[in-house]
Design an enzyme around this catalytic site. Structure first.
Site, PDB file in Angstrom:
ATOM      1  N   SER A  55     -49.794   1.651  14.973  1.00 56.14           N
ATOM      2  CA  SER A  55     -50.348   1.079  15.822  1.00 56.14           C
ATOM      3  C   SER A  55     -51.708   2.205  15.554  1.00 56.14           C
ATOM      4  O   SER A  55     -52.041   2.194  14.110  1.00 56.14           O
ATOM      5  CB  SER A  55     -50.174   1.284  17.505  1.00 56.14           C
ATOM      6  N   LYS A  56     -52.893   1.000  16.266  1.00 57.48           N
ATOM      7  CA  LYS A  56     -54.457   1.903  15.707  1.00 57.48           C
ATOM      8  C   LYS A  56     -54.810   3.314  15.885  1.00 57.48           C
ATOM      9  O   LYS A  56     -55.436   4.629  14.686  1.00 57.48           O
ATOM     10  CB  LYS A  56     -55.367   1.621  16.722  1.00 57.48           C
ATOM     11  N   ARG A  57     -53.620   4.495  16.362  1.00 57.83           N
ATOM     12  CA  ARG A  57     -53.688   5.829  16.534  1.00 57.83           C
ATOM     13  C   ARG A  57     -53.120   6.425  14.886  1.00 57.83           C
ATOM     14  O   ARG A  57     -53.680   7.615  14.821  1.00 57.83           O
ATOM     15  CB  ARG A  57     -52.122   6.063  17.619  1.00 57.83           C
ATOM     16  N   HIS A  58     -53.104   5.797  13.749  1.00 54.81           N
ATOM     17  CA  HIS A  58     -52.263   6.164  12.765  1.00 54.81           C
ATOM     18  C   HIS A  58     -52.920   5.975  12.168  1.00 54.81           C
ATOM     19  O   HIS A  58     -53.181   6.430  10.583  1.00 54.81           O
ATOM     20  CB  HIS A  58     -50.410   4.862  12.682  1.00 54.81           C
ATOM     21  N   GLY A  59     -53.690   5.064  12.405  1.00 54.18           N
ATOM     22  CA  GLY A  59     -55.340   5.009  11.291  1.00 54.18           C
ATOM     23  C   GLY A  59     -55.195   3.396  11.667  1.00 54.18           C
ATOM     24  O   GLY A  59     -54.882   2.903  12.114  1.00 54.18           O
TER      25      GLY A  59
END
Ligand code: GLU
Length: 437
Positions: A211-215
């Site tokens: 997800s976005k959290r991973h970049g």
């Protein structure tokens, strides 16, 4: 049933092409090309509020950037069109009405709902996940047409996959739970069920769903970071699939040749950025100089380097000199910036590490070095070694300051190669700036 393999990529145009979508598109493309079949692009735009033409365009552009072409789609048409669900409403209404007439569905106001029969075993053999069985009584009645007149996903997808003669449904594993509902609809309409191949989930390195959290999540963000289509293509291809041996780096053609749905694993695939960098670099290395130039040049420009001061020949040669350094085109641009302008060197290096004693030695050395008659790599090398040896100095003590003054970085291609490339005048100019001569 149609003998030819027909697969489809069916994105909802509610966002850019993200990694998961690109992965699904790629696997469909590989299976179509491997079997000399056809890839259909279908736009699932029944969510009228969130779907936009702009997203549809970026998804298509993202696919093209990855080198994924399609044989039928909203932009190029085809025998099975239209290819946007919003343009197929009549069809959905026709079959829903048929189910109402047959007593299999009922109306609730303007909505049409399929009555799930009890005691039906819904079975499918997923190409990747194997045998799956669900009893129909675990499912609620299925809305076919919503009260706003739009079809639901689980219904429209069946009508389209049937009417478009799709032979394999290849999509993310998050759709496994939808499949029994879709099978019910196929059965109700008396249609043959296609084969299903669900693709493993993609996880971040922390084993959580990507997800976005991973970049970066959209394919374009990777492009903007300096990843090249061949690199992303190759990397996505080995997320959940392997060619069988250890081979991890391959071209598009090799992937098409080797790809096999039966070798897709159901084990969640981990998005390993180190591997992505490695694979990208491998493809970057083998690129033709001018092709590489086209990809690196925008990054030089982005940082304001005076690219136009040089010919294309010079710039391509600069990248050849750089060799395989740089994992991305952005890094390659950065690692070669001193070949474009001396200004970047001045910003990075001030020669404050060189004390007076060393400076005297460097002055003596460079005076002779710049007097070399033959400005060749060999001659520079021989001369430097001998000069250091005669004075019992370490060659390194001459080369490190030279490297810094010319490139402003600690690691570069061989410094004599750089000196040869830049030419004697430019090297002199740089050494003079630091009072090394
Ligand atoms: N529009 C659906 C999605 O983007 C398609 C799923 C499918 O391939 O059936 O998830």
């Amino acid at each position: 049933m149609n003998e030819q393999v027909r697969v489809r990529f069916a994105p909802s145009p509610t966002g850019a092409l993200h990694i998961g979508g690109g992965h699904t598109a790629l696997f469909n493309w590989l299976w179509a090309r491997h079997n000399k079949g056809r890839l259909i692009l279908r736009i699932e735009d029944t969510d009228r509020l969130r779907s936009t033409k702009e997203y549809e365009d970026t998804i298509m552009a993202g696919m093209k950037w990855l080198g994924l072409d399609w044989d039928e789609g909203p932009d190029i048409g085809g025998e099975y069109g239209p290819y946007r669900q919003s343009e197929r409403l009549e069809l959905y209404h026709k079959y829903a009405q048929q189910l109402v007439d047959e007593g299999k569905a009922y109306m609730e106001g303007p909505a049409i709902i399929y009555r799930v029969p009890h005691g039906k075993k819904l079975v499918f053999d997923d190409v990747v996940y194997g045998h799956i069985e669900v009893m129909s009584e675990t499912l609620k009645d299925i809305v076919l047409i919503k009260s706003d007149g739009m079809p639901t996903y689980n219904y429209a997808v069946v009508v389209d996959d049937h009417c478009m003669d799709i032979t394999y449904v290849i999509r993310g594993e998050d759709h496994i739970s939808n499949t029994p509902k879709q099978i019910l609809v196929y059965d109700a309409l008396g249609w043959e069920v296609p084969k299903f191949a669900h693709l493993p989930m993609i996880l971040g390195k922390d084993k959580k769903k990507l997800s976005k959290r991973h970049g970066a999540t959209s394919v374009y963000e990777y492009r903007d970071q300096g990843f090249i289509p061949e690199g992303i293509f190759n990397f996505l291809a080995i997320l959940g699939w392997s060619a069988g041996d250890e081979k991890e780096v391959f071209s598009r053609e090799e992937a098409v040749e080797l790809f096999d749905l039966s070798r897709v694993t159901k084990k969640a695939a981990v998005f390993d950025t180190d591997k992505l960098h490695y694979i990208n670099q491998e493809h970057l290395k083998t690129m033709e100089p001018y092709e590489r130039l086209d990809l690196v040049e925008p990054f030089w420009r982005e940082t304001g380097l005076p690219v136009d001061d040089h010919s294309r020949e010079y710039l391509a040669a600069a990248l050849t000199l750089l060799g395989g350094r740089g994992r991305t085109t952005r890094e390659a641009a950065h690692y070669s910036d001193y070949l474009i302008t001396f200004d970047v060197v001045k910003e990075r290096y001030d020669a404050s590490d060189v004390d007076e004693d060393n400076r005297k030695i460097l002055n003596l050395f460079f005076a002779e070095f710049l007097g070399l008659e033959n400005w060749s790599i060999e001659e520079m090398e021989d001369f430097t070694r001998n000069w250091a040896k005669e004075r019992e100095l370490k060659v390194k003590n001459l080369l490190m300051p030279m490297r810094w003054a010319i490139t402003g970085v600690k690691v570069s291609p061989g410094i004599f190669e750089v000196a040869d490339f830049l030419g004697k005048d430019e090297v002199k100019r740089r050494l003079e700036f630091y009072n090394f001569i």
